[in-house]
Every structure is written in C-alpha cells, then in structure tokens.
Design an enzyme around this catalytic site. Structure first.
Site, PDB file in Angstrom:
ATOM      1  N   GLU A   1       0.666  -1.418  -0.035  1.00 17.94           N
ATOM      2  CA  GLU A   1       0.081  -0.031  -0.012  1.00 17.94           C
ATOM      3  C   GLU A   1       0.962   1.484  -0.085  1.00 17.94           C
ATOM      4  O   GLU A   1       0.459   2.153  -0.680  1.00 17.94           O
ATOM      5  CB  GLU A   1      -0.881  -0.149   1.340  1.00 17.94           C
ATOM      6  CG  GLU A   1      -1.872  -0.919   1.200  1.00 17.94           C
ATOM      7  CD  GLU A   1      -2.829  -1.329  -0.118  1.00 17.94           C
ATOM      8  OE1 GLU A   1      -2.903  -0.300  -0.822  1.00 17.94           O
ATOM      9  OE2 GLU A   1      -3.164  -2.194  -0.582  1.00 17.94           O
TER      10      GLU A   1
ATOM     11  N   HIS B   1       3.319   6.325  -5.266  1.00 12.20           N
ATOM     12  CA  HIS B   1       3.225   6.786  -6.766  1.00 12.20           C
ATOM     13  C   HIS B   1       2.507   8.114  -6.680  1.00 12.20           C
ATOM     14  O   HIS B   1       2.574   8.754  -7.345  1.00 12.20           O
ATOM     15  CB  HIS B   1       2.364   5.642  -7.410  1.00 12.20           C
ATOM     16  CG  HIS B   1       2.127   5.554  -8.640  1.00 12.20           C
ATOM     17  ND1 HIS B   1       1.303   5.102  -9.413  1.00 12.20           N
ATOM     18  CD2 HIS B   1       3.033   6.357  -9.701  1.00 12.20           C
ATOM     19  CE1 HIS B   1       1.644   5.154 -10.814  1.00 12.20           C
ATOM     20  NE2 HIS B   1       2.451   5.967 -10.924  1.00 12.20           N
TER      21      HIS B   1
HETATM   22 ZN   LIG Z   1      -2.679  -2.713  -4.739  1.00 11.49          ZN
END
Ligand SMILES: [Zn+2]
Length: 725
Positions: free
Chosen positions: A514, A520
């Site tokens: 996660e 990201h």
């Molecule tokens: Zn994922």
C-alpha cells in the site's frame, strides 16, 4: 492488496479520486439517470459547511475535526450542481474552443465535489455507519448520472474533438498534448462520437447488460448459498480443527439446519480442502463448488453469461472494435488483445512444467500412503499441505515477535523510501483524523521541502471494508498548486491496550504494497490532476508490487525484522524458511490464475457474429487450445462463477494481475542488476517512472527507464517456476 468487493456502487463514487487496488472505471454500467433538482429535500449548504471552501489546514488536509455526517449530503448535492454548471459553461462557451477554455477549464472544474467526495469515500469505506450508508444510497445514482451527463454532452465533445484534430498545429506542451489525447480517447471510448441513433442503441445495450450483470450476481449469490456443503456426520469432517468444526455447526444453526455446514468461497478451491482427510468429503465439497452455478435451473448462470458475452461483442462492434477485448484494452498499457495473449501464452510452458512436477510430489505422497488413486483437484491442497509441512513448516508464533508494526513502518517501509528517494517522515499529531487509530506523517523531500501528507489507518474495525487500499484526499498538481494528501487503509489485528502490534509476514507485505501506491501519488510531479490519477489497471499495481520487493531486500529486512523486546535480528533459519515458503505450490497458484486469465480473454475475443456455444464446451475447448486442460488443476474460477469478469469490471482485464507482476519483477531485476537499494537508483526510478503519472505512453515510459522491453524471466524466477522443488 485490496480484496475484491461486491459493492460496485462504491466504486462509482471514487471516480474522481485516485483509487488503487480496485478499479473505478465502471463506464459500461450505463446508468444514465436524470439529475432531478429538488427531487427531495436538500439540506441547506452555506459557509458553515466545512466543505464550502478549500481547507485552510496544512496541505489542504480535510478538517475532520469539523466535519459532521450531516455535512456530506448538502455538500455533495451542491457539488454536483456546481460541476454541472461549470460543464455547461464550458460546453456553451461562445469563444472558439481552445486548450485553455476547454481542457484547463475541465481540469479546474468540480473542486467542491472533489473535496467532499474524497472525504466521503474514506468515511464510507473505512469508518461507516447507517447514516453514511443511507447518504451513499441516495447520492450514488446522482453521481453516476453526473459522470454520464459529462461524457455524453455533445457540445462538450465537439469542443474536445475540435482541439484534438488540431493538436499538431497548436504548439502544445507534451503534457497538454497527452491530456488532449487521453480525454478525447476517454470520451470516444464511452461512445461520445456516435450518431444519436447509435447512442440510443448503446444505451439500450448498456441497460440490458446492467440487468444481466445484476441477474448474474444474484443467481451466483443464491447458487453459492444453496450449494454449501452440509453433513450431519461429524466424522465426515475429520481433519478440521475443533474450532473449525464448531464454526461449521454455528453456520448450520444460522440457517436453521442441524449438523454442520461449510459455506462456499468464490474460488474453485475451498479452504477446508487443505485439511479434510476423508476423501469422499473432499470430493463432495469440491463438486458443490465446481457445479454451483450449473446445478438447478433457477440459479444456472450459463444462459446469462452467454448473453453477456454476446451483448458485449455487439457493443464493441457498435463502438468500432472487432471484439470486446479490443475495446477494453485499447486504453491500457498493453493496448491490444494480441499483446496480452502473447504474454499469457508465453507463460504456459513454465507454469505447466512446474505444476506437473508439483503433481508428482503430491502423487508420491498418495502412493507412499497406499492411496491407490490418481490425484484429483480435490486432493491437491490436502497433499500439498503435507508437502509444505514436511518441507517448510513455519511457526507463526516464532515469527511475529520480529514484526512489530511501528518498527516495520518506521524502520522498514519509511526506511526503504528514505534510502531510495531521500524522503523523510515526521509524525503530525496536530492534523485532525477521522478515527483515533489514524496516524498522520508529514513527508519532506531530500531538499527538506514539504512533499506530501501521509495518513495510515492499519487496524481492523467492524465498520471498515475488508482488505487494504490506498486513495487520496488531495491529488498533487502543479496547475492547482497542490501537494498530495494520501492514505493507506488496512485490516491488521489491533493489539490489546498497552500491547505491541505483532503482525505476520504477509501483513508486512501489505504495508509495503500500500505504501508503494502512496509513493506513486506523493511523488507525482505533473501539471494536470487527470494525469496524476488516470493510471490504467494493468499498470496501477506496478509501483505497489514493486515496493513489496523491498520487504525482502536483505538491508531493509535486517533493519526492521528485530525482536520487539530484545532488538535481536531474526534467526537465519527462520529467515530461510520464510523465503523458501514464498515459492511453495506456486506452480498450482500460478496455473489456476493463468487459466482464468486465458478464459477471460477467450470469452471477450468473440466477434459479435460468433455462433452461440454451450459455456461448458466453450470453456473446455478454450483450455485445450491453450494447453491448460489439466485434470487436477482447474481454473481459479469456472466461467459460470467467474464474478470478476461478468459483474465486477475485470472483463478482458483479469490478465492485469499477471501483467503488473511481470513489470514489478522486471523492475526489481533492474535494481538488482544495478546495485540495489541506492539513492541513485531510486532517484532514476522516481524521475522516470514514479513521478510521471500518466504523462506519456506507459509502455514507452517504462521501456525508456528499463532500457528495453520487460520480459517474463524475472516473474518466472520470482514465482520459482524455473526451479525443481
Ligand atoms: Zn494494490
């Protein structure tokens, strides 16, 4: 990893926020309902509502200390009305369409709705209650209608199309050009360019599909329930623990039945098949599972799936594609069904070679125990479990003291990010949270400038959805002048007060996974919010799965895996067992996934004119064609109960799991080839991949970072498909 959930309605709500581990794109549902203003009493919305203006907290963090449940509904309704007005103003602008008055204006629209939707998402998914659920029910169709009203607005599409056709002569920056192309493709993909009669046809197909998908879901639910395994003979359950037997008794009582009941899970294999020692029971349970949706007329899904497949093919034809897979994959990283098939087919030899070797191991145990029968699918897990115990048995209780949650977070998850990207973390107790278990960290960049705000909500609660996921309260965008405010949610066991949270090796993976999604979002350095968020499903899991690799990096592992009391490192024999167990039974696990992915592609590659076949014949022929018709290794889902592809938005998309896995293993292989965990490597990955969002073609973006095309070699190695056991 986010568990697959049945509630698609929630997914629609997420479409303006970046959501990972589940997919928000439900454009195919065709829910085009009119927004009826004043249809019901809308509570007043004014400056006293905390969503009225942008948050004044650091990073524009949501003011959870001021938000009351009763604030959501008026803010959502005002947000819908405001966005509709903004869209109309863009569509009806008398000025000649240009990039600024169309695309930039679209990017800037919907601010109020975005603010409230993103806070509402976390409230309903991670901390819900009956009042919030009621608001969700009321507002979901209105939000769907808004999405459709935007996509199918002919004047708006005309402006988008005008700029799209002039894009070569407008001197657009690279990101602006990408925004034009992606937006145009998204509208066209949804049928915006069709003539009115075809739009009507599309709507009829979408409506019909929506009905059929619901029918499939309901039949499957009833079928799974009706086919639970039941017995009044306790000895039939030999092999289960007393606790499991007691649970089976409670499950029977809950349905006013005597004896014992084992409910069916979604997958072909069932958890109890690991331990049931009576072969006849295993066979009966397996057959209940395998035939669940083909047993009685009321719950037989086969006609429904044949209809869905045919209608999807018709829809694709109407939209100008040879088949549904071609339509579905056009905006993905893979781009064409051919690319997907080439990838999947190339994995078959390694997967089947491994699974055949595993079958021999299992058969050897049967023979050694004088079983005198051939390994069947319902024997697999039972004998594999015996192989596992003999070779890699791990004592969970001996492992957990080395994985204390806070240490894993600070000395593992954060540590790896600091080593790679130079970013640092400082807890902020002054930022309001939506539940006392939530913690907030300010993230600073290598140059000490603020980068993002990171929330983590790790502990299980009864009012939280299952699984783990990542989403954001504020997306990063240079245009909007915003930095990312992002959160991770999981369901790890909460310790008693004063006790340390000792978690499993798999939970540690979840935390790294996660956080990869969070990175990201936090590292996104893009102009337009759309380009930070619209990541195709066959790429969205790459940063998260890539980040999982750092869990097992020797330097990172040694840094966090220490005894919570003594600080001693994990003994090397336990580490070795952990590592070995990772590739156990992977031939089976991989082959059943691969078969399901190939089946999905076969169903959705049918042209509209294809003659109807019986689903069972179709499935058998498809598996034979792919050299995956292995009697002891059935697909993870049979066509008649493959919920992901018939009613959960993974149609012609189930391959994405394996595709992302190829990429993350390949990416980690690059790091291994270049010296592993270093700032130079991390910065290069961040600059060329992590920070780029969807600002350029993802295939090109990945290949320019990697210096070539990704290959399946790293995946095959990581899964242990290349080595004999
Ligand atoms: Zn994922």
């Amino acid at each position: 990893m986010r568990g697959i959930r049945a509630n698609l309605i929630i997914m629609r709500l997420i479409s303006t926020g970046r959501t990972t581990c589940l997919f928000a794109c439900m454009l195919a549902s065709g829910l085009l309902m009119p927004v009826i203003q004043g249809q019901s009493l809308t509570p007043a919305f004014g400056p006293s509502n905390p969503f009225f203006s942008p948050s004044t907290l650091p990073f524009q963090a949501p003011p959870f200390d001021k938000i009351k449940d009763s604030d959501y509904r008026p803010a959502i309704e005002a947000g819908i009305a405001e966005e509709m007005k903004e869209i109309e103003a863009i569509a009806n602008n008398p000025a000649t369409p240009d990039f600024a008055n169309t695309f930039v204006a679209l990017e800037k629209s919907g601010q109020l709705l975005g603010r409230v939707r993103r806070a509402f998402n976390v409230a309903t998914e991670a901390n819900t209650n009956p009042e919030l659920q009621k608001i969700q029910q009321i507002e979901t169709p209105k939000l769907s209608a808004l999405d459709d009203a935007i996509t199918l607005n002919p004047k708006l599409f005309a402006r988008i199309q005008t700029i799209y056709t002039q894009r070569d002569s407008l001197g657009l920056e690279k990101e602006s050009r990408r925004l034009v192309e992606l937006t145009y493709d998204r509208f066209r993909h949804a049928g915006s360019n069709l003539a009115e009669t075809d739009k009507t046809k599309l709507k009829q197909i979408n409506d019909r599909l929506s009905v059929l998908q619901n029918a499939f879901r309901q039949k499957l639910l009833a079928a799974a329930r009706a086919n639970a395994f039941t017995t009044t003979d306790k000895s039939a359950l030999a092999g289960l623990t007393e606790g499991q037997i007691a649970a089976a008794e409670i499950a029977a009582k809950a349905r006013q039945q005597s004896g014992y009941l084992l409910p069916l899970q979604n997958t072909t294999q069932q958890p109890a098949l690991h331990s049931l020692s009576v072969r006849a029971t295993r066979q009966a349970l397996f057959e209940k599972s395998w035939n669940r949706a083909e047993r009685d007329d009321a719950n037989d899904t086969r006609a429904t799936i044949a209809d869905i497949a045919r209608l999807r093919a018709e829809k694709a034809k109407l939209l100008g594609f040879p088949n549904f897979a071609a339509w579905k994959i056009a905006d993905q990283m893979a781009k064409t069904p051919d690319a997907v098939l080439k990838f999947l087919d190339a994995l078959v030899p390694a997967a089947t070679a491994k699974v055949i070797a595993e079958a021999k191991d299992n058969q050897a145990i049967i023979d050694a125990q004088k079983g005198a029968f051939t390994l069947a699918p319902y024997d697999w897990e039972f004998y594999a479990e015996q192989v596992r115990k003999a070779k890699y048995d791990l004592d969970e209780a001996a492992v957990r003291p080395y994985f204390e949650l806070n240490r894993v977070l600070q000395d593992g998850v954060f540590y790896a990010a600091t080593q790679l990207y130079g970013i640092t973390f400082r807890e902020r107790k002054d930022i309001p949270v939506y539940h006392p278990d939530v913690r907030v960290f300010e993230v600073r960049d290598a140059d000490s400038k603020p980068l993002a705000l990171f929330y983590c909500d790790y502990y299980k609660r009864d009012n939280k959805d299952g699984g783990a996921w990542t989403s954001s309260f504020v997306p990063a965008s240079k245009l909007m002048g915003t930095l990312a405010v992002v959160y991770n949610v999981a369901n790890l066991p909460k310790p008693a007060p004063g006790q340390p949270a000792l978690i499993s090796y798999d939970d540690v993976r979840t935390m790294f996974h996660e956080f990869g999604h969070a990175l990201h979002s936090m590292c996104a350095s893009v102009e337009y919010p759309t380009l930070a968020g619209s990541i195709p499903r066959d790429f969205v899991e790459v940063p998260s799965q890539f980040n999982e690799h750092w869990r097992d990096d020797p330097a990172v592992f040694a840094h966090f895996a220490r005894h919570y009391q003594t600080g001693a490192p994990m003994p090397s024999d336990i580490v070795a067992k952990l590592r070995k167990a990772e590739t156990f039974n992977q031939g089976y696990a991989f082959t059943e996934l691969l078969s399901a992915a190939e089946l999905d592609m076969e169903w959705h590659s049918l042209p509209a004119e294809a003659p109807l076949q019986s689903p069972d014949q179709f499935e058998q022929a498809a598996l034979q064609k792919k050299k995956l018709a292995l009697p002891a290794v059935p697909p993870r889902y049979r066509s008649s109960y493959f919920l992901h592809i018939w009613a959960q938005g993974y149609s012609a998309g189930y391959y994405a799991y394996l595709w992302s896995e190829m990429l993350d293993d390949d990416a980690y292989a690059w790091f291994t080839e270049h010296g592993g965990l270093t700032r130079a490597n991390g910065d290069r990955f961040r600059n060329m991949v992590l920070s780029r969002g969807n600002t350029e073609d993802l295939e090109q973006l990945y290949e320019s970072w990697r210096g070539g095309k990704p290959t399946i070699q790293a995946l095959i190695q990581q899964r242990g498909l290349n080595v004999a056991r």
